[in-house]
Design an enzyme around this catalytic site. Structure first.
Site, mmCIF file in Angstrom:
data_model
loop_
_atom_site.group_PDB
_atom_site.id
_atom_site.type_symbol
_atom_site.label_atom_id
_atom_site.label_comp_id
_atom_site.label_asym_id
_atom_site.label_seq_id
_atom_site.Cartn_x
_atom_site.Cartn_y
_atom_site.Cartn_z
ATOM 1 N N ASP A 210 -3.355 -5.439 -4.718
ATOM 2 C CA ASP A 210 -2.944 -4.110 -4.525
ATOM 3 C C ASP A 210 -1.892 -3.465 -5.580
ATOM 4 O O ASP A 210 -0.646 -3.912 -5.335
ATOM 5 C CB ASP A 210 -2.390 -3.940 -3.109
ATOM 6 C CG ASP A 210 -2.081 -2.465 -3.040
ATOM 7 O OD1 ASP A 210 -2.380 -1.505 -3.553
ATOM 8 O OD2 ASP A 210 -1.286 -2.423 -1.917
ATOM 9 N N LYS A 217 2.979 0.865 -7.508
ATOM 10 C CA LYS A 217 4.121 0.315 -7.296
ATOM 11 C C LYS A 217 5.200 -0.063 -8.466
ATOM 12 O O LYS A 217 4.503 -0.411 -9.495
ATOM 13 C CB LYS A 217 3.669 -1.100 -6.571
ATOM 14 C CG LYS A 217 2.961 -1.046 -5.261
ATOM 15 C CD LYS A 217 2.629 -2.373 -4.615
ATOM 16 C CE LYS A 217 1.617 -2.435 -3.634
ATOM 17 N NZ LYS A 217 2.251 -1.984 -2.311
ATOM 18 N N ARG A 292 -5.826 1.128 5.341
ATOM 19 C CA ARG A 292 -6.597 1.756 6.464
ATOM 20 C C ARG A 292 -8.111 2.262 5.987
ATOM 21 O O ARG A 292 -9.011 2.295 6.886
ATOM 22 C CB ARG A 292 -5.814 2.668 7.323
ATOM 23 C CG ARG A 292 -5.354 3.971 6.052
ATOM 24 C CD ARG A 292 -3.742 4.286 6.571
ATOM 25 N NE ARG A 292 -2.900 3.354 6.343
ATOM 26 C CZ ARG A 292 -1.642 3.483 6.460
ATOM 27 N NH1 ARG A 292 -1.028 4.380 7.203
ATOM 28 N NH2 ARG A 292 -0.684 2.568 6.187
#
Length: 333
Positions: A210, A217, A292
């Site tokens: 991720d 990030k 999600r």
């Protein structure tokens, strides 16, 4: 210690147990004690399993805590011979009883499953890329055809049609074949269907890396994001436990939502409007909230399947640690 075979004994106390403690204190004590024994060079450690009255499952947790100390990551095991012991002994006052033997069998089965889950969850982004996870899962369940079935969806067009939100997350990764999204269905069926009383339906987040996507990030927050697949790893591990223990009363359907949240010219971005499997429109506001999206279509699919299942329960398992920490603190997260 001249009264003990090998001349050495390791004491690993829990300290005072209060009503505020949970069974984790037993696990920690057993793991620390076994780790100390291995560090001292013991090759045939004997774990004395006391029956701690405060916790009904204390003996099981104690054994699993001790076994946890033996775990060596998959990528190290694959490169060299890493076995650091000859055998493990377990001792308890009630060792002759059927109940304790059952605890030992359960502990060994659960630890085998936990090793499988750790291998997936802890593997680096390349060793456990989506395609590699599929290979590892198939290999692990190769001898479980009697009660386990596996279906892998890897065609881009099918994923785009049936799992459109997952497909959006995976867009930037699709140029690299091993990074492309995969959806893995694993199903456990009891050998005696008439005894089945409930159906567990598990959806696991399997983001193999991720980056945060377009909302990337920063400040070193990307390190460790290879573990964003631990939800899918947990689902796979649970089904592995079912394949070993063969609970007669359960049917289990698990889905591993495997993808990589990469950055690239085809990244999905904030403000996009996506149409989900359910037909609902989803507006993206942060591409680092990909978990999600990766799971939503599978959850809806499970809700469709649940209409035909006996006493169904749907669960999602995911490493949404930022929100968990905000709600419950570091311990729970």
């Amino acid at each position: 210690c001249e009264y003990v075979s090998g001349g050495r004994i390791v004491l690993s106390p829990t300290g005072k147990i209060t009503p505020y403690h949970d069974v984790n204190v037993i696990r920690e004590a057993a793991k620390k004690g076994m780790t100390r024994a291995l560090d001292a060079g013991m090759k045939k450690p004997l774990l004395v399993v006391e029956n701690v009255v405060d916790f009904p499952d204390g003996q099981l947790v104690c054994i699993m805590g001790g076994l946890e100390a033996f775990y060596i990551p998959l990528q190290i095991r694959e490169r060299q011979d890493t076995k650091n012991f000859i055998r493990i002994g377990l001792h308890a006052e009630e060792k002759q009883t059927e109940a304790f033997e059952r605890i030992v069998r359960n502990a060994i089965a659960l630890e085998r499953s936990r090793i499988f889950a750790r291998d997936i969850g802890g593997g680096d982004p390349e060793r456990m890329a989506p395609a590699k996870i599929v290979e590892y899962v198939k290999k692990s369940f190769a001898e479980d055809h009697n009660n386990i079935t596996i279906k892998v969806i890897e065609d881009e067009e099918i994923i785009a049609q049936e799992y459109p939100l997952l497909a959006a997350v995976s867009r930037a990764a699709n140029r690299i074949d091993r990074h492309k999204a995969r959806v893995v269905h694993i199903e456990y069926k009891s050998s005696n269907p008439s005894r089945v009383s409930e159906t567990l339906m598990l959806v696991g987040k399997g983001v193999t890396y991720d980056t945060g996507g377009a909302d990337i990030k920063i400040s070193g927050k990307m390190a460790g994001m290879a573990r964003d697949k631990c939800g899918a790893a947990a689902v796979a591990g649970f089904l592995k436990a079912c394949s070993i223990l063969k609970p007669p009363h359960l049917k289990v359907i698990g889905v591993l939502c495997l993808c990589r949240n990469s950055v690239g010219e085809d990244s999905y971005v904030s403000d996009e409007l996506l149409i989900s499997r359910s037909g609902k429109t989803v507006r993206v506001t942060n591409t680092d909230a990909e978990g999600r999206l990766a799971m939503a279509d599978s959850v809806f699919m499970m809700s469709e399947l649940a209409l035909k299942e006996l006493n169904p329960h749907i669960y999602t398992i995911a490493t949404l640690t930022g929100h968990a920490r905000a709600c419950y603190g570091n311990y729970t997260a």
